[in-house]
Enzyme design. Sequence first.
Site, PDB file in Angstrom:
ATOM      1  N   ARG A  91      80.108  60.689  10.430  1.00 22.28           N
ATOM      2  CA  ARG A  91      80.475  60.106   8.937  1.00 22.28           C
ATOM      3  C   ARG A  91      81.719  59.645   8.490  1.00 22.28           C
ATOM      4  O   ARG A  91      82.114  61.071   7.846  1.00 22.28           O
ATOM      5  CB  ARG A  91      79.416  59.770   7.737  1.00 22.28           C
ATOM      6  CG  ARG A  91      77.867  60.000   7.832  1.00 22.28           C
ATOM      7  CD  ARG A  91      77.374  60.088   6.573  1.00 22.28           C
ATOM      8  NE  ARG A  91      75.410  61.215   7.334  1.00 22.28           N
ATOM      9  CZ  ARG A  91      75.100  61.848   6.781  1.00 22.28           C
ATOM     10  NH1 ARG A  91      75.353  62.025   5.579  1.00 22.28           N
ATOM     11  NH2 ARG A  91      74.239  61.655   6.909  1.00 22.28           N
ATOM     12  N   ASN A  95      36.659  28.284  45.349  1.00 17.15           N
ATOM     13  CA  ASN A  95      37.925  27.378  46.317  1.00 17.15           C
ATOM     14  C   ASN A  95      38.427  27.246  44.793  1.00 17.15           C
ATOM     15  O   ASN A  95      39.988  26.621  45.327  1.00 17.15           O
ATOM     16  CB  ASN A  95      36.759  26.566  46.256  1.00 17.15           C
ATOM     17  CG  ASN A  95      35.668  26.528  47.056  1.00 17.15           C
ATOM     18  OD1 ASN A  95      36.135  27.799  48.128  1.00 17.15           O
ATOM     19  ND2 ASN A  95      34.160  26.366  46.646  1.00 17.15           N
ATOM     20  N   ARG A 118      42.208  23.439  47.130  1.00 17.76           N
ATOM     21  CA  ARG A 118      41.614  23.213  46.070  1.00 17.76           C
ATOM     22  C   ARG A 118      41.612  24.453  45.113  1.00 17.76           C
ATOM     23  O   ARG A 118      42.196  24.404  43.791  1.00 17.76           O
ATOM     24  CB  ARG A 118      40.190  23.466  45.515  1.00 17.76           C
ATOM     25  CG  ARG A 118      39.109  22.447  46.314  1.00 17.76           C
ATOM     26  CD  ARG A 118      37.682  21.912  46.532  1.00 17.76           C
ATOM     27  NE  ARG A 118      38.160  23.181  48.034  1.00 17.76           N
ATOM     28  CZ  ARG A 118      35.860  22.887  48.787  1.00 17.76           C
ATOM     29  NH1 ARG A 118      35.411  22.907  47.629  1.00 17.76           N
ATOM     30  NH2 ARG A 118      36.668  23.871  49.251  1.00 17.76           N
ATOM     31  N   GLY A 170      37.713  23.690  60.290  1.00 20.58           N
ATOM     32  CA  GLY A 170      36.201  23.115  59.664  1.00 20.58           C
ATOM     33  C   GLY A 170      35.564  25.022  60.232  1.00 20.58           C
ATOM     34  O   GLY A 170      36.175  25.800  61.385  1.00 20.58           O
ATOM     35  N   THR A 171      34.529  25.788  58.910  1.00 18.29           N
ATOM     36  CA  THR A 171      34.327  27.101  59.417  1.00 18.29           C
ATOM     37  C   THR A 171      33.670  26.558  60.662  1.00 18.29           C
ATOM     38  O   THR A 171      33.273  28.027  61.247  1.00 18.29           O
ATOM     39  CB  THR A 171      32.732  27.540  58.017  1.00 18.29           C
ATOM     40  OG1 THR A 171      31.925  25.959  58.075  1.00 18.29           O
ATOM     41  CG2 THR A 171      33.221  27.045  57.822  1.00 18.29           C
ATOM     42  N   LYS A 198      61.936  56.345  27.725  1.00 18.37           N
ATOM     43  CA  LYS A 198      62.301  55.579  29.413  1.00 18.37           C
ATOM     44  C   LYS A 198      62.537  56.733  30.216  1.00 18.37           C
ATOM     45  O   LYS A 198      63.767  57.203  29.790  1.00 18.37           O
ATOM     46  CB  LYS A 198      63.260  54.384  30.025  1.00 18.37           C
ATOM     47  CG  LYS A 198      63.303  54.153  31.873  1.00 18.37           C
ATOM     48  CD  LYS A 198      64.484  53.705  32.234  1.00 18.37           C
ATOM     49  CE  LYS A 198      65.468  54.468  32.264  1.00 18.37           C
ATOM     50  NZ  LYS A 198      66.598  54.054  32.611  1.00 18.37           N
ATOM     51  N   ALA A 241      72.333  61.976   9.488  1.00 18.30           N
ATOM     52  CA  ALA A 241      72.193  61.125   9.186  1.00 18.30           C
ATOM     53  C   ALA A 241      73.370  60.037   9.611  1.00 18.30           C
ATOM     54  O   ALA A 241      74.234  60.176   9.618  1.00 18.30           O
ATOM     55  CB  ALA A 241      71.413  59.950   7.947  1.00 18.30           C
ATOM     56  N   GLY A 266      40.791  28.831  56.007  1.00 15.41           N
ATOM     57  CA  GLY A 266      40.858  27.613  55.696  1.00 15.41           C
ATOM     58  C   GLY A 266      42.337  28.048  54.432  1.00 15.41           C
ATOM     59  O   GLY A 266      42.933  28.474  54.472  1.00 15.41           O
TER      60      GLY A 266
HETATM   61  C1  UD1 Z   1      31.013  26.418  52.785  1.00 16.66           C
HETATM   62  C2  UD1 Z   1      29.360  26.021  53.498  1.00 16.66           C
HETATM   63  C3  UD1 Z   1      28.942  25.202  52.295  1.00 16.66           C
HETATM   64  C4  UD1 Z   1      28.551  26.974  51.597  1.00 16.66           C
HETATM   65  C5  UD1 Z   1      29.761  27.346  50.772  1.00 16.66           C
HETATM   66  C6  UD1 Z   1      29.002  28.276  50.373  1.00 16.66           C
HETATM   67  C7  UD1 Z   1      30.454  24.463  55.259  1.00 16.66           C
HETATM   68  C8  UD1 Z   1      30.866  24.004  55.833  1.00 16.66           C
HETATM   69  N1  UD1 Z   1      29.483  24.867  54.457  1.00 16.66           N
HETATM   70  O1  UD1 Z   1      31.201  25.142  51.987  1.00 16.66           O
HETATM   71  O2  UD1 Z   1      27.237  25.009  52.717  1.00 16.66           O
HETATM   72  O3  UD1 Z   1      27.627  26.057  50.198  1.00 16.66           O
HETATM   73  O4  UD1 Z   1      30.461  27.812  51.973  1.00 16.66           O
HETATM   74  O5  UD1 Z   1      30.706  29.077  49.607  1.00 16.66           O
HETATM   75  O6  UD1 Z   1      30.481  26.356  56.037  1.00 16.66           O
HETATM   76  N2  UD1 Z   1      38.087  28.350  57.094  1.00 16.66           N
HETATM   77  C9  UD1 Z   1      37.992  28.629  57.745  1.00 16.66           C
HETATM   78  N3  UD1 Z   1      39.093  28.158  58.432  1.00 16.66           N
HETATM   79  C10 UD1 Z   1      38.452  26.685  58.877  1.00 16.66           C
HETATM   80  C11 UD1 Z   1      37.965  26.290  57.258  1.00 16.66           C
HETATM   81  C12 UD1 Z   1      36.966  26.784  56.038  1.00 16.66           C
HETATM   82  O7  UD1 Z   1      38.610  30.380  58.287  1.00 16.66           O
HETATM   83  O8  UD1 Z   1      38.871  25.539  59.519  1.00 16.66           O
HETATM   84  C13 UD1 Z   1      37.213  29.504  55.830  1.00 16.66           C
HETATM   85  C14 UD1 Z   1      37.424  29.289  54.518  1.00 16.66           C
HETATM   86  O9  UD1 Z   1      39.119  30.435  54.675  1.00 16.66           O
HETATM   87  C15 UD1 Z   1      36.721  29.762  53.664  1.00 16.66           C
HETATM   88  C16 UD1 Z   1      35.710  30.062  54.567  1.00 16.66           C
HETATM   89  O10 UD1 Z   1      35.503  29.646  55.567  1.00 16.66           O
HETATM   90  O11 UD1 Z   1      36.647  31.597  53.001  1.00 16.66           O
HETATM   91  C17 UD1 Z   1      34.238  29.026  54.055  1.00 16.66           C
HETATM   92  O12 UD1 Z   1      35.035  27.572  54.195  1.00 16.66           O
HETATM   93  P1  UD1 Z   1      35.379  26.683  52.254  1.00 16.66           P
HETATM   94  O13 UD1 Z   1      36.571  25.475  52.697  1.00 16.66           O
HETATM   95  O14 UD1 Z   1      35.439  27.440  50.697  1.00 16.66           O
HETATM   96  O15 UD1 Z   1      34.033  25.473  53.070  1.00 16.66           O
HETATM   97  P2  UD1 Z   1      32.745  25.130  51.718  1.00 16.66           P
HETATM   98  O16 UD1 Z   1      33.512  23.915  51.093  1.00 16.66           O
HETATM   99  O17 UD1 Z   1      32.950  26.366  50.157  1.00 16.66           O
HETATM  100 CA    CA Z   2      34.011  27.830  49.129  1.00 19.83          CA
END
Ligand code: UD1
Ligand code: CA
Length: 455
Positions: free
Chosen positions: A432, A219, A15, A77-78, A343, A415, A11
């Site tokens: 001295r 985050n 934030r 996205g995740t 040191k 000294a 991700g």
């Molecule tokens: C996510 C969950 C949320 C949960 C929360 C818990 C989803 C849509 N939401 O939200 O329900 O309550 O975690 O902490 O899954 N990542 C990727 N690739 C991407 C996006 C994210 O590898 O395209 C990775 C990020 O690096 C991170 C993890 O997935 O380690 C979670 O992503 P993040 O954006 O932090 O999700 P949340 O908004 O916290």
């Molecule tokens: Ca998260």
Amino acid sequence: MNILTIILAAGKGTRMKSKKEKVLHKVAGKPMIDYVIDTAKNVSNKIIVVVNNEQQELISHLQNKNIDFAFQENQLGTGDAVKAAVKAISEYNGKVLILCGDMPLVEDESLKEFIEKSKDNKVSLISTFMDDPTGYGRIIRDGKKDFLKIVEEKDANELEKKINEINTGIYLVDFQYLKDALEKLNNNNAQGEYYLTDIVKPGSFVFSVEDSEQFIGINDRIALSHASKIIYRKRALNFMKNGVTIIDPETCYIDESVKIEKDVTIYPNVYLEGNTTIEEGCTIYPGVRIIDSIIKQNCTIKDNTLIEESNVGENSTIGPMAHLRPGSILEGDNKIGNFVETKKITFGKGSKASHLTYLGDAEIGKNVNVGCGTITCNYDGFSKHKTVIGDDVFVGSDVQFVAPVKIGKGALIAAGSTITKDVPEDALAITRAEQKNIEGWVPKWKAKKSKKQEK
Ligand code: UD1
Ligand code: CA
């Protein structure tokens, strides 16, 4: 049971507002991803971390950690991230555990229990209850309290936002089910992302854990500091259980790699970092930071002292306000006092430097007394030179040793001397300018001055 863990770390970490990868930010002295990997290793046989091609720092950090990589091309996205991992797996028909790289506090025990309780389901997740659920996906249940779906913060209506049961982001899924479910994901939501949460179908098993602290997702920097505090406190409590007195566990910052023996007392605002060992009976006063060092038995480290890559022998007193720089080897029964900097020195048993001194690149014998204001002039603008001082030497106050220079055993340095030549054993060295006293000089001088002012 055969478990494969997928850890999401690709991700953007927007934030965090940082140039550094989010999961490389340190929580209580250790990169957050390392906690997740350690935990995953305790519950599974294979780990795949999802990263993206631009995360060079993260990729090199993860080298040699015995994990595999999967690359997510675009951060969609995740759900899309897990897809990238699934693509990298050719043949498998066991269970997949999914963890996020931003959840460093999760405990092995919780995962083991979760795996045990949900192993007969195709897909299950862990939920918990947060006093402030802001930012997390909410668990929506139907009239019979069965799981219905997860709604992300940004998609939630006012009523849903009030729900404090949240999705921890930890899932256990059958590989085949996962593959199929990922194919069906769409991005019709507020963020236009493929949500992993959508793979969990109504009626799925939800394992609810009371202790929510361990499921903090980091985050932003506020969560980062919150998580660090929790870990530091846990570590402090653990040391206390093992016989260490900690005056205030809330302000005691100890790295995971630090060893502390029993009957050590630690005052507030102390930082112990890296490969540090504090042996039995030591007292560490407020404001001390010790990095990659060994403090032998019964030492006292007084207020506001910094010790780096050094070795302090038993029964020594260091500080207040002393600085032991890398390579300071103190053999024991030593005193390093106020505003003393060392040191790359060896300092023999029983030797003392009590005030305002700089000792660098020096080999100092046993029972040497280094007077206040002594300086080893070790640098000539081009290279460093060594000062060697034998056993039982007495160095008076305000002495400069212009290195390279050797002082024989038992010598006495008067000294105020600037020593540029070697001093033989048992000799007195004095450099001295001779003192001249002019009797009655001051009243005459004052009289002359006041006459001038009258004019
Ligand atoms: C996510 C969950 C949320 C949960 C929360 C818990 C989803 C849509 N939401 O939200 O329900 O309550 O975690 O902490 O899954 N990542 C990727 N690739 C991407 C996006 C994210 O590898 O395209 C990775 C990020 O690096 C991170 C993890 O997935 O380690 C979670 O992503 P993040 O954006 O932090 O999700 P949340 O908004 O916290
Ligand atoms: Ca998260």
